[in-house]
Scaffold this active site. Structure first.
Site, mmCIF file in Angstrom:
data_model
loop_
_atom_site.group_PDB
_atom_site.id
_atom_site.type_symbol
_atom_site.label_atom_id
_atom_site.label_comp_id
_atom_site.label_asym_id
_atom_site.label_seq_id
_atom_site.Cartn_x
_atom_site.Cartn_y
_atom_site.Cartn_z
ATOM 1 N N SER A 62 0.803 -1.226 0.000
ATOM 2 C CA SER A 62 0.000 0.000 0.000
ATOM 3 C C SER A 62 0.834 1.272 0.000
ATOM 4 O O SER A 62 0.274 2.369 -0.161
ATOM 5 C CB SER A 62 -0.922 0.013 1.226
ATOM 6 O OG SER A 62 -0.165 -0.075 2.426
ATOM 7 N N TYR A 63 2.134 1.180 0.170
ATOM 8 C CA TYR A 63 2.950 2.394 0.163
ATOM 9 C C TYR A 63 2.914 3.010 -1.230
ATOM 10 O O TYR A 63 3.372 2.412 -2.214
ATOM 11 C CB TYR A 63 4.395 2.094 0.557
ATOM 12 C CG TYR A 63 4.592 1.731 2.017
ATOM 13 C CD1 TYR A 63 3.648 2.049 2.985
ATOM 14 C CD2 TYR A 63 5.749 1.067 2.435
ATOM 15 C CE1 TYR A 63 3.836 1.724 4.313
ATOM 16 C CE2 TYR A 63 5.948 0.735 3.771
ATOM 17 C CZ TYR A 63 4.991 1.064 4.700
ATOM 18 O OH TYR A 63 5.185 0.729 6.027
#
Length: 327
Positions: A62-63
């Site tokens: 998700s970064y």
């Protein structure tokens, strides 16, 4: 750089890890995509970490909505460094607009590990973590699919992040009951200003679970860059992603940091180095994850390795920090 065995696993890791959450964005917040390190800056950071013997790299799917993994993967390929790096990524946080684009269900994890492997350009990750708890999914289901991925060779070891003592105990019991792989790692926030995760250390030690500390500098509060009555520096965590650190915005925390800064000055070291040394000398901690924005910001982590703190000195520093809300 010192190396250590990661709990009861077969992984040998550096005691300082490189956090890659700023590559392409700032953590998992989609509104901050583009405000992190571009590929050139990220490559420079990874080169510098490699030169200093840092072998543990930490990212998440998700970064920057996968951009961090893409950058890490391109660096690994360009430097032919995959065999040198112990690669951690995570799953749980939202990666798309759909109802199934987040969580710790078996289906979501099966899909996301393949997406992560594609972006990272590898056939396996060394450590795969549940990024946060998911109350809607039984932990046995999550551990079951982690065990499946380990047996399939896509993951060497699995673990948890942001799990408190109660949830960690639940996971340990579920693994034992199901004959599943025990979590190899717990990755939680831990610093002088936030010592809450110390409650997990006894259980981690008893079960051979390595504890890795993220945010050991409390989002920059333990670098001395924030001062009462002064604006936060442009581009700092408190101007980009302040919510995780709002609890420090009080007179007691500013006072504690000022006293810790004085203690560091007495020793002739940087506050950041002393704060990192306090984390690294904790017998409950396996490694600390740092997230520099420039190569020169790795210096405090290297300095911290040379600072020896005995039990009494650690207790004195912890006592100073008790004025902060979360100590």
């Amino acid at each position: 750089m010192r190396s250590v065995r990661l709990g009861g696993s077969d992984l040998e890791v550096s005691v300082v890890a490189l956090g890659c959450g700023n590559f392409g964005g700032i953590g998992s917040d989609p509104e901050l995509i583009g405000l992190g390190d571009d590929e050139q800056a990220a490559f420079a950071l990874m080169d510098a970490a490699r030169e200093r013997g840092i072998t543990l790299f930490d990212t998440a799917n998700s970064y920057a909505l996968g951009r961090s993994e893409l950058v890490v993967g391109r660096w690994l390929a360009s430097r032919r460094a995959r065999d040198e790096v112990v690669l951690t990524t995570k799953v749980r946080n939202r990666v798309g607009p759909g109802p199934d684009d987040e969580g710790l269900s078996a289906g979501h994890i099966r899909r996301e590990i393949d997406n992560s492997l594609r972006r990272l350009g590898t056939d396996h990750v060394d450590l795969y973590l549940a990024h946060d708890p998911d109350p809607s999914v039984p932990i046995a289901e999550t551990l079951g699919v982690f065990d499946e991925l380990i047996r399939a060779g896509k993951v060497r070891h699995a673990g948890l992040s942001n799990f408190g003592l109660g949830l960690l105990q639940e996971a340990v019991e579920a693994a034992a009951a199901g004959g599943l792989a025990l979590p190899a790692n717990l990755q939680n926030g831990y610093s002088l200003l936030d010592q809450r995760s110390a409650e997990t250390f006894e259980l981690c030690a008893a079960q051979g679970i390595a504890f890795t500390a993220y945010s050991p500098l409390a989002g920059g509060w333990l670098t001395g860059k924030y001062h009462a009555g002064q604006p936060y520096p442009q581009g700092s965590r408190m101007t980009l992603r302040p919510d995780p650190y709002r609890e420090f915005e009080q007179p007691a925390a500013f006072a504690a940091v000022a006293e810790l800064e004085a203690a560091a000055a007495e020793r002739g070291v940087l506050l950041a180095a002393l704060a990192l040394a306090w984390v690294l000398t904790d017998p409950g901690v396996t490694a600390a994850i740092v997230g520099p924005r420039r190569p020169e910001q790795l210096a405090p982590a290297i300095e911290a390795l040379e600072i020896e703190l005995d039990e009494a000195e650690r207790a004195t520093l912890a006592g100073i920090a008790k004025g902060a809300a979360t100590a």
